[in-house]
Every structure is written in structure tokens, then in C-alpha cells.
Design a protein around this motif. Structure first.
Motif, short mmCIF file in Angstrom:
data_model
loop_
_atom_site.label_atom_id
_atom_site.label_comp_id
_atom_site.label_asym_id
_atom_site.label_seq_id
_atom_site.Cartn_x
_atom_site.Cartn_y
_atom_site.Cartn_z
N LEU A 371 0.01 40.01 29.50
CA LEU A 371 1.17 40.27 30.35
C LEU A 371 1.67 39.00 31.03
CD1 LEU A 371 0.67 43.76 32.07
CD2 LEU A 371 2.11 43.12 30.14
N LYS A 372 0.79 38.12 31.37
CA LYS A 372 1.23 36.84 31.95
C LYS A 372 2.16 36.11 30.98
CE LYS A 372 -2.51 35.68 35.17
NZ LYS A 372 -3.56 34.69 35.51
N GLN A 373 1.79 36.12 29.72
CA GLN A 373 2.62 35.47 28.70
C GLN A 373 3.96 36.19 28.52
OE1 GLN A 373 0.08 35.41 25.23
NE2 GLN A 373 -1.48 34.16 26.23
N LEU A 374 3.93 37.52 28.53
CA LEU A 374 5.17 38.29 28.39
C LEU A 374 6.12 38.02 29.55
CD1 LEU A 374 6.81 40.55 26.95
CD2 LEU A 374 5.60 42.18 28.43
N TYR A 375 5.60 38.04 30.77
CA TYR A 375 6.43 37.83 31.94
C TYR A 375 6.99 36.40 31.99
CZ TYR A 375 4.26 42.17 33.68
OH TYR A 375 3.81 43.46 33.82
N ALA A 376 6.20 35.46 31.50
CA ALA A 376 6.67 34.07 31.50
C ALA A 376 7.83 33.89 30.53
CB ALA A 376 5.51 33.13 31.12
N LYS A 377 7.76 34.57 29.39
CA LYS A 377 8.82 34.45 28.38
C LYS A 377 10.04 35.28 28.74
CE LYS A 377 9.61 34.74 23.38
NZ LYS A 377 8.98 35.05 22.07
N TYR A 378 9.80 36.51 29.23
CA TYR A 378 10.89 37.42 29.61
C TYR A 378 10.64 37.94 31.03
CZ TYR A 378 11.91 37.54 24.58
OH TYR A 378 12.22 37.19 23.28
N PRO A 379 11.06 37.18 32.04
CA PRO A 379 10.79 37.56 33.44
C PRO A 379 11.29 38.96 33.81
CG PRO A 379 11.61 35.32 33.30
CD PRO A 379 11.77 35.90 31.94
N MET A 380 12.36 39.41 33.14
CA MET A 380 12.90 40.74 33.49
C MET A 380 11.93 41.88 33.17
SD MET A 380 13.67 39.82 30.28
CE MET A 380 15.22 38.91 30.24
N THR A 381 10.97 41.65 32.29
CA THR A 381 10.03 42.72 31.93
C THR A 381 9.07 43.05 33.08
OG1 THR A 381 8.47 41.14 30.96
CG2 THR A 381 10.10 42.14 29.48
N LYS A 382 8.97 42.17 34.04
CA LYS A 382 8.08 42.37 35.18
C LYS A 382 8.71 43.29 36.23
CE LYS A 382 5.17 39.64 38.33
NZ LYS A 382 5.64 40.15 39.64
N ILE A 383 10.03 43.42 36.22
CA ILE A 383 10.73 44.14 37.29
C ILE A 383 10.39 45.64 37.35
CG2 ILE A 383 13.04 44.84 38.09
CD1 ILE A 383 13.98 42.02 37.24
N PRO A 384 10.35 46.37 36.24
CA PRO A 384 9.97 47.79 36.35
C PRO A 384 8.59 47.99 36.98
CG PRO A 384 10.99 47.39 34.23
CD PRO A 384 10.75 46.04 34.85
N GLY A 385 7.64 47.14 36.63
CA GLY A 385 6.31 47.23 37.22
C GLY A 385 6.33 46.90 38.71
N ASP A 386 7.15 45.92 39.09
CA ASP A 386 7.30 45.58 40.50
C ASP A 386 7.89 46.76 41.28
OD1 ASP A 386 6.31 43.05 40.06
OD2 ASP A 386 8.28 42.07 39.98
N GLN A 387 8.82 47.47 40.66
CA GLN A 387 9.41 48.64 41.30
C GLN A 387 8.33 49.69 41.57
OE1 GLN A 387 13.31 51.34 40.55
NE2 GLN A 387 11.89 51.38 38.84
N LEU A 388 7.48 49.92 40.59
CA LEU A 388 6.40 50.90 40.74
C LEU A 388 5.47 50.49 41.89
CD1 LEU A 388 4.94 53.42 39.61
CD2 LEU A 388 3.67 51.87 38.10
N LYS A 389 5.15 49.21 41.98
CA LYS A 389 4.23 48.73 43.01
C LYS A 389 4.86 48.68 44.39
CE LYS A 389 1.53 45.79 39.89
NZ LYS A 389 1.18 44.39 39.53
N SER A 390 6.19 48.58 44.44
CA SER A 390 6.87 48.41 45.73
C SER A 390 6.87 49.67 46.58
CB SER A 390 8.32 47.96 45.50
OG SER A 390 9.10 49.01 44.93
N ALA A 391 6.66 50.81 45.96
CA ALA A 391 6.73 52.08 46.69
C ALA A 391 5.35 52.56 47.13
CB ALA A 391 7.39 53.14 45.83
N LYS A 392 5.34 53.21 48.27
CA LYS A 392 4.13 53.87 48.76
C LYS A 392 4.26 55.35 48.46
CE LYS A 392 1.29 54.55 52.88
NZ LYS A 392 1.15 54.28 54.35
N ALA A 393 3.26 55.92 47.83
CA ALA A 393 3.35 57.32 47.40
C ALA A 393 3.57 58.27 48.57
CB ALA A 393 2.09 57.71 46.64
N ASN A 394 4.54 59.16 48.42
CA ASN A 394 4.77 60.24 49.37
C ASN A 394 5.24 61.46 48.58
OD1 ASN A 394 7.61 59.92 48.95
ND2 ASN A 394 7.65 58.33 50.54
N TYR A 395 5.53 62.54 49.25
CA TYR A 395 5.85 63.77 48.54
C TYR A 395 7.10 63.66 47.67
CZ TYR A 395 2.40 66.07 51.54
OH TYR A 395 1.25 66.45 52.17
N THR A 396 8.13 62.96 48.15
CA THR A 396 9.39 62.93 47.40
C THR A 396 9.40 61.93 46.25
OG1 THR A 396 10.27 61.51 49.16
CG2 THR A 396 10.89 63.84 49.21
#
Length: 450
Positions: A371-396
């Protein structure tokens, strides 16, 4: 006498032949049984719904798991669609035809839980002191009940906004921020439509209920009562809340402005995007790998949009989780659990994301070289994963824990089509809401909840 003798002779010939056939099948069956017995492995039948690159990579994982140990042999069996597998589970449970472990989509979590046909993976987590914190909390949310994890998330995705960065550069349009508001998107869509002399449509949002649900999630608005069914049996849905109305009026406004195009389905939408006739659209993050093949570094990716002035709440996941059936022996259940742990390890999840575009749910996967190699070549591929990590789980943002959501989705999608066609937003959504509340009442009654 001769006739009697001949008849007896034919009789014993037939009997003899039958005995030979029976013995033959017996020997074959015995030999077949001995082959499996000699292997010393417990068979773990696994039902899945992966196709294309996903199926290819999944088969590779299964081969690797089978080679990594000598106790279990995972046997994959493709079962078709997510909807089809649910009915097959219900129809085969308790028989030799049922699987030991199976994939089931996010919106079927409530049905699987209430069926009583599965063993919560929390049982194995507690026994092994397995570090569940390494698995994304939002990904876990959709299959969690009373703070117990029912199934392990596996092929996880989120809705993502994709845009053609090459077109924006060509027409001198400022790119979108990583977490755009509705106004940010309207600006880019309108400018692209105007500057291209109406040759390029600015945006599209498929009439797809999952996208509607995410508009609500990202603004912390509930889809159903009892916190989207997470703290009780939901008996009412609400498709006409402030955010639902605002988001649909926003899209209808773009239709009227001319820069929005309803392509009817995701296939047509993607074709228009890849051919340079569409500036931006919203779909599953699992499409990222395919879009990169088409646009390369001209692909732009952002988080899912939020209403102006509203802090993003985060969105729920799609895809499916791995469930362990309770109609198999303890030995088979143990094999299913070992296989699941293998699938969600950091190394496996890193390979999974690179090969398929599904999100790596193991938080340690981003440190893997692949994944380090993938993100280095195509930085945009990291964004969906960053979105997942940015949220704190709640009911909604933890999905909808309600039986029969498929029916709700059909009604919402019909409402979205009406809205795109110019019908009244509130009335269209109210009709869908009223219709599904009747369905939900009947469903709950049939399941003994009403």
C-alpha cells in the motif's frame, strides 16, 4: 423346465450385476472418504459473492490460507448475488448443504442476527483476547449489536466522489477540497458545464438509495427510529427529515440548472465519466482501481459531500461481512474463525485493497509495503481509506440495522427518479416513507416483533 431355468439364470445375472454396481459405488465412496480422511483436514465450506478481480484475489487468499496450515481446508463456493445468498442461507440452515462461513451484505445484518443461525465472532474475540481495535470501528459498526461484534467486516467500501482533474485543469477550474460541501460541488459542476459550452455535464448522482442514505449519515440524520435500529426494533423510517429534503432539493436544483445529468445507472455514468463527457460523480470506493486504469493521475477523489455549514459526521460502509454458521461442529467453527483472522490481517487487507479497490479495514495495513507503494504512485487512492479513518463510529454512520431494507431502497430510488424528473421533493419522499412504513409494520409482525 427350460424356461424356468433360463428365467432363474437371467434373475441371478441381474442380481449379480446389481451387486457389482453397488460394490463399485461403495468402493468409490470409501476411497473418496479415505482421501479426505487421509488429508487430516477439516473442510470449511465458504459461500461468497465475489466476481472478477475480487474473486480472483479471494481465491488466491484461500490457496494461501490452505497452504499456511494443515488443520483446515477452505472450499470456496460462489453463490451469485448478495440477495440470493440470504435466501439460500435461510433455506439450507441445519442441513449438510449449508456453509460453515459466508459473506452477507451490510443491510442484511439485522436479518442474519434475528435468524439465530450464526455464532457472534465476539465469542472468539473474547476467548483469544483478539485485538479488535486494529479493525476500523466504522466498518465494525454495521454488524455490532449490544457492543458485541456479530460478524467480521471483509470487503468494505464507502461512497466516494470522483472527479476528472484533467478537465478541471484544462478549463482553469479550482479543484474540490478533500471534504467538499454541496456549494463546493455546485461551483465546480456549474463552471465545467459553462466553460465547456455545455458540451460536458458537470455532475451526476445515480438514483441509488445507498447514496441517499449517505447524505443522511454524513449530516447525522437518522434513517429509522431507535437509532437506525441499533438499540431496538425499528418500526418507523423517516425519509423526509431536513437533510433528506435539502440534499434532494440541491440535486433537483442542479438538474434545473442544466449541469446535472441522470444517466440511469452506474454503468452509463462511468462510461460518460471515462469518455470525458462528465465532470464528477459519486459511487463506491471499490471503483477506484478501475477508474485509475482509465484516467491515471487525472483522477480526482474526495470524501462524500456534506451540507454547507454542517460538520461531516462520516458515512457508513457498504460491502459484506463474514458470518460463522452455528449449525456446524465446534471444530468447523474454529476453522472458520481462523480463516476470518487470516482475511483481515494487515498483510491480507493491504493486498486486497490494491487488487480490488475495497478498503483495507485493518488499521495497520497502510504500513504494508504494497500500500505504501500504491499511495506513492497514486496519492488519490489513499483518500477513501482516510475518509473511513476520519470518522468516529456512531449510530448514524454505522449502517441501518433494519429488516427488509431492500424494499425501502426500491421506494427511495423511485422517489429520486421522480425528483430528477421535476416532481415535488417532499411529496415524492413522503410517498416512499409512507409506503415503506406499511411494509416495515408487516415485516415486523411476520418476524414476531409487532
Amino acid at each position: 423346465m427350460t424356461k424356468l431355468t433360463n428365467s432363474l439364470k437371467r434373475y441371478w445375472q441381474v442380481v449379480g450385476l446389481a451387486v457389482i454396481v453397488i460394490l463399485g459405488f461403495s468402493v468409490f465412496g470409501y476411497a473418496r472418504t479415505q482421501v479426505h480422511a487421509a488429508s487430516g483436514r477439516t473442510k470449511i465450506v465458504f459461500w461468497h459473492e465475489m466476481k472478477g478481480p475480487g474473486q480472483k484475489q479471494l481465491n488466491s487468499f484461500i490457496t494461501a490460507f490452505n497452504k499456511s496450515q494443515t488443520k483446515y481446508e477452505v472450499i470456496p463456493q460462489f453463490q451469485g448475488s448478495y440477495n440470493a445468498v440470504i435466501q439460500k442461507i435461510m433455506n439450507t440452515h441445519g442441513t449438510t448443504a449449508s456453509p460453515a462461513v459466508f459473506q452477507s451484505m451490510d443491510i442484511s445484518s439485522s436479518q442474519m442476527y434475528h435468524s439465530g443461525y450464526t455464532v457472534p465472532v465476539q465469542k472468539f474475540i473474547d476467548r483469544d483476547n483478539y485485538d479488535i481495535s486494529q479493525i476500523s470501528s466504522v466498518a465494525r459498526g454495521v454488524a455490532t449489536r449490544n457492543n458485541k461484534l456479530l460478524a467480521m467486516p471483509f470487503n468494505t467500501s464507502q461512497t466516494t466522489l470522483f472527479y476528472n482533474a484533467g478537465l478541471l485543469k484544462k478549463y482553469g477550474i479550482k479543484p474540490l477540497p478533500v471534504s467538499p460541501s454541496y456549494s463546493d460541488i455546485s461551483r465546480v459542476s456549474s463552471q465545467l458545464y459553462q466553460k465547456s459550452n455545455h458540451k460536458i455535464k458537470g455532475m451526476s448522482v445515480e438514483a441509488y438509495s445507498w447514496l441517499f442514505e449517505q447524505f443522511l449519515s454524513n449530516a447525522n440524520e437518522e434513517f429509522a427510529n431507535h437509532h437506525d435500529g441499533h438499540v431496538g426494533i425499528a418500526d418507523k423510517v423517516k425519509f423526509t427529515g431536513p437533510v433528506a429534503i435539502e440534499s434532494m432539493k440541491w440535486l433537483q436544483g442542479r438538474v434545473k440548472a442544466g449541469d446535472f445529468m441522470n444517466y440511469g445507472n452506474s454503468k452509463n455514468e462511468m462510461a460518460a465519466f471515462l469518455s470525458g463527457k462528465l465532470g464528477l460523480f459519486m459511487q463506491t470506493s471499490a471503483d477506484t482501481s478501475l477508474l485509475i486504469k482509465g484516467l491515471g493521475k487525472d483522477l480526482g477523489v474526495t470524501y462524500y459531500p456534506h451540507p454547507d455549514g454542517v460538520k461531516p459526521n462520516g458515512i457508513s460502509v457498504g460491502g459484506a461481512s463474514m458470518w460463522i454458521a452455528n449449525d456446524k461442529s465446534a471444530t468447523v467453527q474454529e476453522g472458520a474463525w481462523q480463516f476470518i483472522k487470516f482475511l483481515v490481517s494487515a498483510q491480507t487487507q493491504a493486498k486486497w485493497e490494491k487488487a480490488t479497490g475495497y478498503l483495507a479495514i485493518n488499521n495497520k495495513a497502510t504500513q504494508e509495503p504494497v500500500l505504501k507503494q500504491l499511495y506513492a504512485k497514486y496519492p488519490m487512492t489513499k483518500i477513501p481509506g482516510d475518509q473511513l479513518k476520519s470518522a468516529k463510529a456512531n449510530y448514524t454512520n454505522s449502517g441501518i440495522f433494519v429488516d427488509g431494507v431492500v424494499a425501502a431502497r426500491a421506494l427511495i430510488e423511485n422517489a429520486m427518479q421522480q425528483i430528477y424528473a421535476g416532481k415535488d421533493v417532499k411529496q415524492s419522499l413522503q410517498t416512499a416513507e409512507n409506503s415503506y412504513n406499511k411494509v416495515l409494520k408487516s415485516t415486523n409482525r411476520a418476524n414476531g416483533h409487532g
